[in-house]
Motif scaffolding. Structure first.
Motif, short mmCIF file in Angstrom:
data_model
loop_
_atom_site.label_atom_id
_atom_site.label_comp_id
_atom_site.label_asym_id
_atom_site.label_seq_id
_atom_site.Cartn_x
_atom_site.Cartn_y
_atom_site.Cartn_z
N ILE A 92 0.84 -1.20 0.00
CA ILE A 92 0.00 0.00 0.00
C ILE A 92 0.88 1.24 0.00
CG2 ILE A 92 -1.72 1.32 1.29
CD1 ILE A 92 -2.80 -1.33 2.39
N LEU A 114 -12.22 -6.72 1.01
CA LEU A 114 -11.85 -5.44 0.40
C LEU A 114 -13.03 -4.48 0.30
CD1 LEU A 114 -9.39 -6.69 -2.36
CD2 LEU A 114 -8.87 -5.83 -0.06
N HIS A 116 -14.65 -3.50 2.66
CA HIS A 116 -14.56 -2.67 3.86
C HIS A 116 -13.56 -1.53 3.71
CE1 HIS A 116 -17.10 -5.11 6.52
NE2 HIS A 116 -16.67 -6.12 5.79
N ALA A 117 -12.78 -1.53 2.65
CA ALA A 117 -11.79 -0.48 2.43
C ALA A 117 -12.48 0.83 2.09
CB ALA A 117 -10.84 -0.89 1.31
N THR A 118 -11.80 1.91 2.40
CA THR A 118 -12.26 3.25 2.03
C THR A 118 -11.08 3.97 1.38
OG1 THR A 118 -11.60 4.39 4.06
CG2 THR A 118 -13.76 3.28 4.08
N ASP A 121 -8.72 4.47 4.11
CA ASP A 121 -8.39 3.25 4.84
C ASP A 121 -8.24 2.09 3.86
OD1 ASP A 121 -8.34 3.71 7.76
OD2 ASP A 121 -10.40 4.40 7.44
N PRO A 122 -7.20 2.14 3.03
CA PRO A 122 -7.04 1.07 2.03
C PRO A 122 -6.67 -0.26 2.69
CG PRO A 122 -5.12 2.49 2.03
CD PRO A 122 -6.12 3.12 2.96
N LEU A 123 -7.14 -1.34 2.07
CA LEU A 123 -6.83 -2.69 2.48
C LEU A 123 -6.22 -3.44 1.31
CD1 LEU A 123 -10.19 -3.57 4.29
CD2 LEU A 123 -8.00 -3.06 5.40
N TRP A 132 -3.37 -3.00 6.10
CA TRP A 132 -4.25 -1.85 6.30
C TRP A 132 -3.39 -0.60 6.45
CZ3 TRP A 132 -6.31 -0.51 11.73
CH2 TRP A 132 -7.14 0.61 11.67
N SER A 141 -9.98 6.04 12.58
CA SER A 141 -10.41 5.35 11.37
C SER A 141 -11.91 5.03 11.40
CB SER A 141 -9.63 4.04 11.22
OG SER A 141 -10.15 3.29 10.15
N ILE A 143 -12.97 2.50 9.59
CA ILE A 143 -13.04 1.09 9.23
C ILE A 143 -13.55 0.29 10.42
CG2 ILE A 143 -10.73 0.28 9.86
CD1 ILE A 143 -10.63 -0.89 6.97
#
Length: 173
Positions: A92, A114, A116-118, A121-123, A132, A141, A143
């Motif tokens: 990331i 994935l 759930h990523a924003t 807040d990348p996953l 994360w 966060s 998340i």
């Protein structure tokens, strides 16, 4: 004998305090050698026989329960090769001071995690990890870590910096 890292869930957080020597003792009682810890957060490095990670983790968890009464210790085992690969992996992109967290899992997380990523807040899915990269502090966060754990099962988290330091100190070639 191969070298392993055990990442234990729930050690020295939430009121569960275990001293270094007390944490190493159950590992030694299992016949594991060159047992040491890294920081006070459930990172145990040791040499042991070649066996499946599941079998080794189960033996460790049973011994921790018997010797220390610690029945919540989910154990995530990584081999030397896996530790070196984790140190090389940096999935990331982030700002220089931004932390990357590694969630250790018992198996590869499903692609649906994935969702759930924003944007902040990348996953990213690893072999048996979920990366994360929160833009700010974990507590800020949005998340939902509980929802992620419900989807992927138990995890324990370390910063990528901690993983890299363990790999460099104990698993360099």
């Amino acid at each position: 004998m191969p070298r392993y890292a055990a990442f234990l869930r729930g050690i020295n957080v939430g009121g569960t305090r275990i001293a270094r020597d007390d944490l190493c003792a159950p590992f030694r009682a299992l016949g594991l050698e060159h047992v040491t810890t890294f920081r006070a957060s459930g990172n145990v490095i040791f040499d042991g026989p070649r066996e499946s990670a599941t079998k080794l983790a189960n033996r460790i968890e049973e011994r921790l329960a018997a010797d220390l009464g610690f029945t919540r210790a989910v154990t995530f085992i990584r081999t030397a090769a896996e530790m070196r690969a984790l140190a090389e992996d940096d999935p990331i992109p982030r700002e220089p001071r931004q932390k990357l967290h590694v969630m250790f899992c018992l198996r590869k997380p499903p692609a649906s995690v994935l969702e759930h990523a924003t944007p902040v807040d990348p996953l990213m899915i690893g072999k048996k990890e979920l990366y994360w990269g929160p833009a700010g502090r974990m507590t800020d966060s949005e998340i939902d870590l509980k929802a992620i754990e419900k989807l992927i099962g138990p995890t324990t988290m370390r910063t990528k910096d901690t993983v890299d330091q363990i790999a460099a100190r104990f698993f360099s070639t």
